[in-house]
Design a protein around this motif. Structure first.
Motif, PDB file in Angstrom:
ATOM      1  N   ARG A   1       0.826  -1.207   0.000  1.00 37.99           N
ATOM      2  CA  ARG A   1       0.000   0.000   0.000  1.00 37.99           C
ATOM      3  C   ARG A   1       0.865   1.263   0.000  1.00 37.99           C
ATOM      4  O   ARG A   1       0.546   2.243  -0.669  1.00 37.99           O
ATOM      5  N   MET A   2       1.982   1.237   0.741  1.00 38.48           N
ATOM      6  CA  MET A   2       2.856   2.413   0.768  1.00 38.48           C
ATOM      7  C   MET A   2       3.556   2.601  -0.573  1.00 38.48           C
ATOM      8  O   MET A   2       3.705   3.727  -1.046  1.00 38.48           O
ATOM      9  N   PHE A   3       3.978   1.496  -1.192  1.00 35.51           N
ATOM     10  CA  PHE A   3       4.574   1.632  -2.528  1.00 35.51           C
ATOM     11  C   PHE A   3       3.548   2.188  -3.517  1.00 35.51           C
ATOM     12  O   PHE A   3       3.887   2.985  -4.391  1.00 35.51           O
ATOM     13  N   PHE A   4       2.301   1.747  -3.387  1.00 37.61           N
ATOM     14  CA  PHE A   4       1.234   2.317  -4.228  1.00 37.61           C
ATOM     15  C   PHE A   4       1.176   3.831  -4.062  1.00 37.61           C
ATOM     16  O   PHE A   4       1.143   4.585  -5.042  1.00 37.61           O
ATOM     17  N   ALA A   5       1.171   4.287  -2.802  1.00 39.69           N
ATOM     18  CA  ALA A   5       1.065   5.724  -2.542  1.00 39.69           C
ATOM     19  C   ALA A   5       2.267   6.469  -3.109  1.00 39.69           C
ATOM     20  O   ALA A   5       2.120   7.525  -3.737  1.00 39.69           O
ATOM     21  N   LEU A   6       3.459   5.902  -2.912  1.00 41.90           N
ATOM     22  CA  LEU A   6       4.665   6.585  -3.396  1.00 41.90           C
ATOM     23  C   LEU A   6       4.750   6.550  -4.919  1.00 41.90           C
ATOM     24  O   LEU A   6       5.164   7.529  -5.540  1.00 41.90           O
ATOM     25  N   ALA A   7       4.370   5.433  -5.511  1.00 41.30           N
ATOM     26  CA  ALA A   7       4.426   5.325  -6.972  1.00 41.30           C
ATOM     27  C   ALA A   7       3.559   6.387  -7.625  1.00 41.30           C
ATOM     28  O   ALA A   7       3.864   6.877  -8.708  1.00 41.30           O
ATOM     29  N   GLY A   8       2.479   6.758  -6.932  1.00 40.76           N
ATOM     30  CA  GLY A   8       1.588   7.767  -7.486  1.00 40.76           C
ATOM     31  C   GLY A   8       2.078   9.186  -7.277  1.00 40.76           C
ATOM     32  O   GLY A   8       1.489  10.129  -7.800  1.00 40.76           O
ATOM     33  N   THR A   9       3.137   9.363  -6.494  1.00 34.39           N
ATOM     34  CA  THR A   9       3.521  10.730  -6.127  1.00 34.39           C
ATOM     35  C   THR A   9       4.999  11.048  -6.345  1.00 34.39           C
ATOM     36  O   THR A   9       5.359  12.214  -6.377  1.00 34.39           O
ATOM     37  N   LEU A  10       5.866  10.042  -6.452  1.00 37.42           N
ATOM     38  CA  LEU A  10       7.300  10.318  -6.494  1.00 37.42           C
ATOM     39  C   LEU A  10       7.725  10.954  -7.811  1.00 37.42           C
ATOM     40  O   LEU A  10       7.154  10.683  -8.854  1.00 37.42           O
ATOM     41  N   PRO A  11       8.751  11.766  -7.730  1.00 33.31           N
ATOM     42  CA  PRO A  11       9.274  12.378  -8.953  1.00 33.31           C
ATOM     43  C   PRO A  11      10.129  11.364  -9.716  1.00 33.31           C
ATOM     44  O   PRO A  11      10.184  10.192  -9.348  1.00 33.31           O
TER      45      PRO A  11
ATOM     46  N   PHE B   1       0.651 -13.083   1.991  1.00 38.03           N
ATOM     47  CA  PHE B   1       0.353 -12.013   1.037  1.00 38.03           C
ATOM     48  C   PHE B   1       0.436 -12.508  -0.393  1.00 38.03           C
ATOM     49  O   PHE B   1      -0.349 -12.106  -1.250  1.00 38.03           O
ATOM     50  N   GLY B   2       1.396 -13.381  -0.667  1.00 37.34           N
ATOM     51  CA  GLY B   2       1.501 -13.933  -2.020  1.00 37.34           C
ATOM     52  C   GLY B   2       2.639 -13.332  -2.830  1.00 37.34           C
ATOM     53  O   GLY B   2       2.971 -13.846  -3.902  1.00 37.34           O
ATOM     54  N   GLN B   3       3.227 -12.239  -2.336  1.00 38.74           N
ATOM     55  CA  GLN B   3       4.411 -11.656  -2.959  1.00 38.74           C
ATOM     56  C   GLN B   3       5.399 -11.347  -1.858  1.00 38.74           C
ATOM     57  O   GLN B   3       5.008 -10.931  -0.767  1.00 38.74           O
ATOM     58  N   GLY B   4       6.685 -11.529  -2.129  1.00 40.61           N
ATOM     59  CA  GLY B   4       7.718 -11.155  -1.168  1.00 40.61           C
ATOM     60  C   GLY B   4       8.017  -9.670  -1.266  1.00 40.61           C
ATOM     61  O   GLY B   4       7.544  -8.981  -2.169  1.00 40.61           O
ATOM     62  N   GLU B   5       8.826  -9.180  -0.318  1.00 37.57           N
ATOM     63  CA  GLU B   5       9.107  -7.737  -0.248  1.00 37.57           C
ATOM     64  C   GLU B   5       9.764  -7.211  -1.521  1.00 37.57           C
ATOM     65  O   GLU B   5       9.469  -6.106  -1.986  1.00 37.57           O
ATOM     66  N   GLU B   6      10.644  -8.019  -2.107  1.00 34.14           N
ATOM     67  CA  GLU B   6      11.338  -7.532  -3.299  1.00 34.14           C
ATOM     68  C   GLU B   6      10.417  -7.585  -4.524  1.00 34.14           C
ATOM     69  O   GLU B   6      10.484  -6.712  -5.396  1.00 34.14           O
TER      70      GLU B   6
ATOM     71  N   TYR C   1       7.319  -4.665  -8.477  1.00 31.59           N
ATOM     72  CA  TYR C   1       5.999  -4.463  -9.091  1.00 31.59           C
ATOM     73  C   TYR C   1       5.695  -2.971  -9.198  1.00 31.59           C
ATOM     74  O   TYR C   1       5.323  -2.460 -10.250  1.00 31.59           O
ATOM     75  N   TRP C   2       5.875  -2.270  -8.084  1.00 29.20           N
ATOM     76  CA  TRP C   2       5.509  -0.836  -8.086  1.00 29.20           C
ATOM     77  C   TRP C   2       6.535   0.016  -8.822  1.00 29.20           C
ATOM     78  O   TRP C   2       6.179   1.017  -9.445  1.00 29.20           O
ATOM     79  N   CYS C   3       7.810  -0.370  -8.756  1.00 30.45           N
ATOM     80  CA  CYS C   3       8.810   0.345  -9.566  1.00 30.45           C
ATOM     81  C   CYS C   3       8.479   0.192 -11.054  1.00 30.45           C
ATOM     82  O   CYS C   3       8.542   1.169 -11.806  1.00 30.45           O
ATOM     83  N   ASP C   4       8.103  -1.017 -11.456  1.00 32.66           N
ATOM     84  CA  ASP C   4       7.714  -1.233 -12.855  1.00 32.66           C
ATOM     85  C   ASP C   4       6.528  -0.356 -13.225  1.00 32.66           C
ATOM     86  O   ASP C   4       6.503   0.278 -14.277  1.00 32.66           O
ATOM     87  N   ARG C   5       5.507  -0.342 -12.370  1.00 36.95           N
ATOM     88  CA  ARG C   5       4.316   0.453 -12.673  1.00 36.95           C
ATOM     89  C   ARG C   5       4.646   1.938 -12.764  1.00 36.95           C
ATOM     90  O   ARG C   5       4.039   2.664 -13.548  1.00 36.95           O
ATOM     91  N   ALA C   6       5.592   2.390 -11.934  1.00 33.14           N
ATOM     92  CA  ALA C   6       5.894   3.825 -11.868  1.00 33.14           C
ATOM     93  C   ALA C   6       7.042   4.231 -12.791  1.00 33.14           C
ATOM     94  O   ALA C   6       7.358   5.414 -12.886  1.00 33.14           O
ATOM     95  N   GLY C   7       7.660   3.249 -13.461  1.00 31.12           N
ATOM     96  CA  GLY C   7       8.783   3.586 -14.335  1.00 31.12           C
ATOM     97  C   GLY C   7      10.031   3.996 -13.579  1.00 31.12           C
ATOM     98  O   GLY C   7      10.833   4.797 -14.051  1.00 31.12           O
TER      99      GLY C   7
END
Lengths: 276, 276
Positions: free
Chosen positions: B201-211, B231-236, B241-247
C-alpha cells in the motif's frame, strides 16, 4: 427492481457470506436481485484473485447494462491496484450505476467520483450479512437502493457536498491519480485497528495535503491496539489539533465506521432527498 | 574534535541509554564530545516532552555555535509535529551543522534537506548504544563524524545524489511542506513491523507521487507481522511491481534498516570522499 451485481475488488468472501445476503434479500427485499460474480470467491494470496481477475470481475459487473448497481463484497486491501485501470475501461452502462462499499474499497469510490462515473456511496458491504449486528448495516444499504433514505448519515444536509473515507485509505490515495477534488466538501473519516500515534500521523499527512474543506467529521475509531505507552491525546483531540493546524473547521462526530451503526454517505451532493 | 549535541524530537530515551553512549565515546572516540540535552529524558504521553519542549530542545542544539553536529536520540513517532517550525527558526549556526538520525526522524532530515540546512544523514541513533549489536551501528556514525567513511552505505557512488527513508515516514511526508525534491536521486527505503499488504500500500502511494528518481533500492524489511493469510508476494517482488508500474529503475538492495547493519546515507551528493 434494483438489480445488484456484487464483485470483490480487494479480498474474497465465502459462499456462506453470499448465502446469508441472498437469504436476507429474499426474505426482506423481494424487489431486489443480487448476483454474486464468481470472482468474489477466487483466491490469490491476499487477494480475491490476481489483479487481472479482480479487474475483470469489476468491469463485467460495471459494464453490463443488466445491472443497476455494483456492490463491493468486502474490503481488506487491494482495490487500489486496479482502480485506475477499472475507471479507464468503464462504458456508458457503468456511468449510470450506483457503487457502494467502504474501507479499502474507498480507492474505487474515490476514483469513480473523480471520474464522474455514476453515484458512489460509502456504505456497509455484503460480507456483514452473516452477523446479526452487521445485518442492520446491510439493510440500510438495501433500503437506500430502494429509495429509502433512512440509513443516510444524519448530518448530511443535501446542500453541502460530502465524502466519507477510511483514514488510511484516504491518506494513501491522497495526491495519487485516484484522488477526487474534495474542496468545499464535508469530509468524514473513520479508522479501525490503528494505534493512536498512527491516527495522528495520518492526520499530519492529510493536513499537509487536503484542499479547502467545508469541514471534517470524525467517525468511529475502533479496535485501537494498546501501545507500550498511552498516547496522551484522545482521538477527538487529535482530530481537533490537526484541523486547527490546517485551518479546517472541525464539525464533530459522524456515524460511520467499522461498526454496525455505519451509515450511508453518498459522495458529492446526493443528500436525503433524491439519492440512487 | 566533533562536539555533538543530542536531543529527542520524537520519543524519550533513558539515562541508561545516555550513559551507554557516553561510555562508548569516552573509551573509543576520545576526540568527540557528546552532550545530552535534558529534553531527551522528558515525557509527555507518547512524546519526549510536548511539542514546544521538543521544538525548544532541538533549536537549542541546532542554533548553538558551540556544537558541530545534532544527533537525534531516538525515533518512535513525533518529529513530524515540530519539523516545519524547527526549520523556520534555525539560524546561521544551524546551517553549518551535520544532522543524523533515521526512522521517524526522517521527517526532520527531509525538512532540513529541503531547506538546504547543513548536511543531513540517515544513520543509527544513540538509543542503540546500550545493546552489543546496536553499538556497531552507532560506531559507524561516530566514525563518520570523525571523517572516516567506512560506514557509508556501499552503493553510494559520490556522483548520484541519494536519500534514505523509512517507508511509512516517506509516505506520510510525501506532498507535505516537508518533502524535498528527490528528482534524480537514488532513493533507499526500509521498514519495520509492517504487514506486507501495508508495504504494498505504501509503494502504491509513493508510486503515485514520487518524482523521476534515478532508481530505488530496498533496505531491510524486518519484523513483518504474520497475517491471517500469506500475502503472495515477497518484499522484493512488491518493490519491483511498483517500480515497474511507476517507471522507476529498481536497483537492488540497500544496507539500511532497523538492524545492526544499518549504514550511513548522507542526503544529497555527499559521497564516500568528503562527508561531514
Amino acid at each position: 427492481m434494483t438489480n445488484i451485481a456484487i464483485c470483490a475488488p480487494a479480498t474474497p468472501i465465502t459462499r456462506d457470506h453470499a448465502a446469508a445476503l441472498e437469504t436476507l434479500v429474499a426474505e426482506e427485499f423481494p424487489g431486489h436481485r443480487v448476483h454474486f460474480h464468481e470472482q468474489c470467491f477466487a483466491r490469490a494470496g491476499h487477494f480475491a484473485g490476481d489483479d487481472l481477475a479482480r479487474l475483470t470481475g469489476l468491469l463485467e459487473c460495471a459494464n453490463d447494462p443488466a445491472f443497476d448497481a455494483v456492490w463491493f463484497a468486502k474490503g481488506g486491501y487491494g482495490s487500489n491496484r486496479i482502480a485506475e485501470a477499472a475507471v479507464a475501461q468503464m462504458n456508458a452502462s457503468a456511468r449510470s450505476k450506483t457503487y457502494v462499499g467502504f474501507s479499502d474499497c474507498g480507492y474505487l469510490l474515490a476514483a469513480l467520483y473523480r471520474a464522474g462515473i455514476g453515484q458512489s456511496a460509502h456504505g456497509s458491504m455484503p460480507v456483514s450479512a452473516r452477523s446479526q449486528r452487521g445485518r442492520e448495516a446491510v439493510r440500510r444499504v438495501l433500503r437506500w437502493f430502494a429509495g429509502d433514505n433512512s440509513g443516510l448519515e444524519p448530518s448530511l444536509d443535501g446542500v453541502t457536498p460530502a465524502a466519507a473515507f477510511n483514514l488510511i485509505t484516504l491518506t494513501m490515495l491522497s495526491k495519487t491519480p485516484l484522488m477526487p477534488d474534495l474542496s468545499g466538501h464535508v469530509l468524514m473519516v473513520e479508522e479501525v485497528s490503528e494505534h493512536l500515534y498512527a491516527i495522528d500521523r495520518m492526520f499530519f499527512a492529510l493536513a499537509g495535503t487536503l484542499p479547502r474543506l467545508a469541514g471534517l467529521r470524525l467517525g468511529a475509531i475502533t479496535d485501537v491496539p494498546e501501545n507500550y505507552v498511552a498516547f496522551g491525546q484522545g482521538e477527538e483531540e487529535i482530530a481537533r489539533y490537526w484541523c486547527d493546524r490546517a485551518g479546517i473547521p472541525y464539525l464533530g462526530r459522524a456515524e460511520i465506521g467499522h461498526t454496525p451503526s455505519n451509515r450511508v454517505v453518498p459522495l458529492g451532493l446526493a443528500g436525503p432527498a433524491g439519492a440512487a
